[in-house]
Design an enzyme around this catalytic site. Structure first.
Site, PDB file in Angstrom:
ATOM      1  N   LYS A 145       0.873  -1.165   0.000  1.00 32.35           N
ATOM      2  CA  LYS A 145       0.000   0.000   0.000  1.00 32.35           C
ATOM      3  C   LYS A 145       0.915   1.220   0.000  1.00 32.35           C
ATOM      4  O   LYS A 145       1.362   1.663   1.057  1.00 32.35           O
ATOM      5  CB  LYS A 145      -0.952   0.011   1.198  1.00 32.35           C
ATOM      6  N   SER A 171      -3.244   7.195   4.356  1.00 35.49           N
ATOM      7  CA  SER A 171      -3.527   8.259   5.312  1.00 35.49           C
ATOM      8  C   SER A 171      -4.231   7.651   6.519  1.00 35.49           C
ATOM      9  O   SER A 171      -4.825   6.577   6.435  1.00 35.49           O
ATOM     10  CB  SER A 171      -4.372   9.366   4.666  1.00 35.49           C
ATOM     11  N   GLU A 200      -2.561  -1.838  -3.340  1.00 36.74           N
ATOM     12  CA  GLU A 200      -3.829  -1.234  -2.916  1.00 36.74           C
ATOM     13  C   GLU A 200      -3.710   0.279  -2.932  1.00 36.74           C
ATOM     14  O   GLU A 200      -2.760   0.849  -2.387  1.00 36.74           O
ATOM     15  CB  GLU A 200      -4.216  -1.702  -1.508  1.00 36.74           C
ATOM     16  N   ALA A 246      -5.187   4.298  -2.178  1.00 38.93           N
ATOM     17  CA  ALA A 246      -5.702   4.984  -0.989  1.00 38.93           C
ATOM     18  C   ALA A 246      -6.955   5.764  -1.366  1.00 38.93           C
ATOM     19  O   ALA A 246      -6.919   6.639  -2.222  1.00 38.93           O
ATOM     20  CB  ALA A 246      -4.643   5.936  -0.435  1.00 38.93           C
TER      21      ALA A 246
END
Length: 216
Positions: A36, A40, A104, A106
């Site tokens: 990833k 955040s 992945e 965000a």
């Protein structure tokens, strides 16, 4: 080395869960790493980047942003800017020696990543994955959310290889969403998590083949 991107129609739609499932399923067949690059709301112990590794060695995000806000805003608060080419280099550096890298994103497909207006769609363009999956929550509103993403992609970028209905929430629409999306968006391949939250075999087969460059 193949790249597979897991993106979503929005935040909280089940991307992390889906990426974790892919990691578990694919490592029965291939050497896999799950990354990833941007996160955040980052916390070391509760990190999505750690979760998707599903017990294997994990790599912290290139941009580990503390504030649980849009990546562009969270990065600005820390005095940094998300650089898509740097993300590409991070993925390349952390993909050595594996056959498949799961990436992945965000937030949603059009979540802002930096103040230049780059989104996850722009990041997918830069990463040039072998396949990419659009995850959507199997709940009321998904017809609009998936439709908006697919319409926005018309003539702009290749559509997702699969739409995957996931997410922890189910409601009265969940019994009809899959059939309705297939009716509204042929020939887009659309599947849903099966009983006990398992990935459909056809989807795992497709991603495994795409990762190693097998003809689709």
């Amino acid at each position: 080395m193949g790249r597979v991107v897991i993106a979503g129609t929005g935040t909280g739609v089940g991307k992390t869960h889906a990426t974790t499932l892919f990691h578990v399923e694919l490592r029965e067949r291939l050497s896999v790493r799950a990354l990833k690059p941007i996160e955040s709301g980052y916390e070391d112990e509760g990190s999505d980047a750690k979760r998707i590794a599903s017990g294997a060695l994990w790599t912290p995000p290139r941009y580990a942003l503390a504030a649980p806000l849009a990546p562009s805003l969270a990065a600005r608060m820390e005095g940094v800017a998300v650089d898509l080419d740097e993300v590409d280099r991070y993925v390349a550096a952390n993909s050595r020696g594996v056959e498949c890298t799961l990436i992945e994103t965000a937030g949603g497909l059009f979540s802002p990543l930096n103040d230049a207006g780059a989104t996850n769609l722009d990041l997918i363009r830069v990463l040039q994955p072998n396949a990419w999956i659009l995850v959507a929550a199997d709940r009321l509103g998904v017809l609009s959310e998936v439709g908006a993403c697919l319409r926005a992609l018309r003539g702009d970028f290749r559509p997702p290889d699969y739409v995957l209905l996931a997410g922890p929430e189910r409601d009265a629409s969940s019994a009809t969403n899959l059939d309705e999306l297939r009716r509204l968006w042929p020939p887009q391949k659309t599947v849903a998590l099966g009983l006990h939250g398992k990935l459909p075999v056809e989807l795992v087969d497709y991603v495994a083949d795409a990762a190693v460059g097998a003809p689709q």
